[in-house]
Write an enzyme that holds these catalytic residues in place. Structure first.
Site, PDB file in Angstrom:
ATOM      1  N   GLY A 235       4.856  21.713  10.878  1.00 36.34           N
ATOM      2  CA  GLY A 235       6.045  20.911  11.116  1.00 36.34           C
ATOM      3  C   GLY A 235       7.183  21.238  10.172  1.00 36.34           C
ATOM      4  N   PRO A 236       8.311  20.565  10.347  1.00 32.06           N
ATOM      5  CA  PRO A 236       9.513  20.859   9.571  1.00 32.06           C
ATOM      6  C   PRO A 236       9.411  20.375   8.131  1.00 32.06           C
ATOM      7  CG  PRO A 236       9.875  18.935  10.938  1.00 32.06           C
ATOM      8  CD  PRO A 236       8.529  19.458  11.313  1.00 32.06           C
TER       9      PRO A 236
ATOM     10  N   PRO B 132      12.492   9.313  10.272  1.00 37.59           N
ATOM     11  CA  PRO B 132      12.058   7.931  10.019  1.00 37.59           C
ATOM     12  C   PRO B 132      10.557   7.709  10.206  1.00 37.59           C
ATOM     13  CG  PRO B 132      13.335   8.084  12.057  1.00 37.59           C
ATOM     14  CD  PRO B 132      13.487   9.387  11.350  1.00 37.59           C
TER      15      PRO B 132
ATOM     16  N   GLY C 121       8.403   9.710   8.890  1.00 40.05           N
ATOM     17  CA  GLY C 121       7.788  10.255   7.694  1.00 40.05           C
ATOM     18  C   GLY C 121       6.895  11.448   7.972  1.00 40.05           C
TER      19      GLY C 121
ATOM     20  N   HIS D 215       0.825  -1.214   0.000  1.00 45.46           N
ATOM     21  CA  HIS D 215       0.000   0.000   0.000  1.00 45.46           C
ATOM     22  C   HIS D 215       0.859   1.264   0.000  1.00 45.46           C
ATOM     23  CE1 HIS D 215      -3.250   2.756   0.917  1.00 45.46           C
ATOM     24  NE2 HIS D 215      -4.109   1.769   0.772  1.00 45.46           N
TER      25      HIS D 215
END
Length: 513
Positions: free
Chosen positions: A165-166, A171, A173, A83
């Site tokens: 957010g940045p 990790p 994602g 997926h």
């Protein structure tokens, strides 16, 4: 009076490590007022979907806690699956169910998105009704290139900049958060392993490439079979049966058939009724002809005191469960109910207009705690029955003795955790009592005082159950942690109860009594 109810259907990029899935589930269930309705894990997709409901505040908090847990335990650099995905928590949609508007869900999505970006450092994209740009309404646009492609693109392409957010991926994602109507996730497996056929069928049926309105589709290979994976975003305008029949006709072009179908998560009863009406040609069929629906309506019309009376009868019966733990949870639920009542008696009164916003927050939290404590009534009884079942396991040889001992200890640990949750929720109820005795309608102060007394009794009973079960644990480290947490909660409760009684004496005119 119907209570505000929101559904959340988050998708997590993990299904092959059960311990990770259980940890995420536990983080959701730990939030009072949230009820998990469904879970679905697919090993080929390597993806898990939970469905939970509750008050807006509770659901928003549970979603955040689950995102934080998934981010801690899932590394997308090590993740593979059929997926498409861009995040450990890939997508988090909010769906209005009762007494909640779509705009309310949009605001939940935006608040949560900002919190996830600020506190967890995860890039967040808003989609569907919460999208900040038209091109971000469709989830497939945000998933373009998946995690691996976005990891590079987000650094250089301004069009891929997150809403919160940045502008870089770790990790965990990125996470897509939004608000949408109810969606049906439905997969159709074909009698072939040629994924190219599924891809061509998906292209023929999905709206974006000229197919059915309100249908999104992908062609995948799952369990060795070609699969047409669909999302039906408005089942009333494009019914499930219509999509399935178009797949059947397209499949026939390639000499294949439908092998079987699969539902991911939940489906509204009306969608099933519509499919039955279509396939059976029941043109005059009415939903109220369904036995279970008629029965549910009849039960809803029964007296409101029935369930409480049933519990009291069960409590008085010559069976060990439900027992003191369940009674403690029941008393806690009554306490939360009284807090909700005092809040409602304060809201809308001109004299208390200055505290109405705070009372509305108190009301929502109280209703969430009432639901959690009411559910704990049966959970405590089930935990006790699990202990009894473990003790009845065979112990004729060393292997059986070892298995029995492990089962007993596991059941005993759960039997301690359930009443400890009751203790924690009762402390939260006492905090709400403290607010209503200070700010609430003074004419209901005796009701607030009764709520404090019930919460105190519930806490004392639950604490006794914790201590008895902790004493039987062989894992002394776990026992010590439970005992320490219990002591912390009891100390907090003692301070709140003292403050509550002082305020009641002062506001109730009992200072000289």
């Amino acid at each position: 009076m119907p209570q505000p109810l929101v559904e959340c259907v988050p998708n997590y990029s993990e299904a092959r490590r059960p311990e990770v899935v259980e940890a995420i589930l536990a983080s959701i269930r730990a939030v009072p007022g949230v009820r998990v309705l469904d879970r679905h894990s697919d090993l080929d997709h390597n993806r898990t979907v939970f469905t939970f409901v509750g008050s807006p505040v509770a659901v928003e908090e549970a979603a955040f806690q689950s995102i934080a847990t998934a981010a801690r335990l899932i590394d997308l650099d090590q993740h593979t699956g059929e997926h498409p995905r861009i995040g450990a928590t890939d997508v988090v949609p909010f769906v209005p169910l009762a007494e909640v508007s779509m705009q309310d869900c949009v605001e939940i999505a935006r608040r949560l998105g900002q919190r996830v970006g600020d506190e967890l450092g995860i890039p967040v994209y808003l989609y569907e009704q919460a999208a900040t740009r038209p091109e971000r309404q469709n989830l497939e646009n945000l998933r373009k290139g998946q995690y691996e492609g976005l990891k590079e693109d987000i650094l250089t392409n301004p069009e891929r900049a997150p809403d919160f957010g940045p502008a870089r991926l770790g990790p965990a994602g990125a996470t897509v958060i939004g608000a949408r109507p109810f969606l049906i996730a439905y997969n159709v497996y074909l009698t072939t392993s040629e994924v190219a056929i599924a891809e061509r069928i998906a292209r023929a049926i999905r709206h974006s490439s000229g197919g059915l309105r309100y249908v999104k589709a992908l062609g995948l290979l799952v369990d060795g079979r070609a699969q047409v994976s669909m999302n039906l975003t408005d089942f009333r305008k494009t019914p499930v049966a219509r999509a399935v029949e178009l797949i059947r006709r397209e499949a026939a072009r390639y000499g294949v058939e439908i092998h079987h179908s699969e539902l991911v998560g939940l489906i509204p009863q009306d969608a099933i009724v519509e499919a039955a009406r279509w396939y059976l040609q029941l043109d005059q069929f009415e939903p109220e002809q369904v036995l279970e629906r008629r029965l549910y309506t009849a039960l809803q019309e029964s007296t409101s005191g029935g369930q409480g009376q049933d519990f009291l009868e069960a409590l008085a019966a010559e069976t060990p469960a439900p027992g003191g733990g369940s009674a403690s949870a029941y008393a806690g639920a009554m306490s939360a109910g009284l807090v909700a009542m005092v809040a409602r008696l304060t809201i809308g009164r001109k004299k208390y207009a200055g505290v109405e916003t705070q009372m509305r927050i108190v009301l929502e939290e109280a209703e969430g705690l009432r639901a959690a404590l009411a559910e704990a009534v049966s959970q405590d009884a089930a935990a006790y029955e699990a202990v009894m079942a473990a003790y009845k396991l065979p112990k004729d040889d060393p292997a059986e003795q070892q298995a029995r001992s492990a089962a007993v200890q596991s059941a005993m640990l759960e039997a301690a955790r359930v009443p400890l949750s009751v203790v924690q929720w009762c402390v939260q109820v006492l905090d709400l009592v403290n607010q209503v005795v200070v700010l609430g309608n003074v004419n209901a102060i005796s009701d607030a005082g009764t709520a404090a007394a019930l919460a105190g009794a519930a806490l004392a009973g639950a604490a006794l159950n914790v201590r008895i079960n902790v004493a039987a644990l062989e894992d002394r480290e776990a026992a010590g942690q439970l005992a320490d947490e219990l002591q912390i909660q009891e100390n907090s409760a003692a301070g709140l109860q003292e403050q509550i009684q002082k305020t009641i004496r002062e506001r109730g005119g009992l200072a000289s009594a």
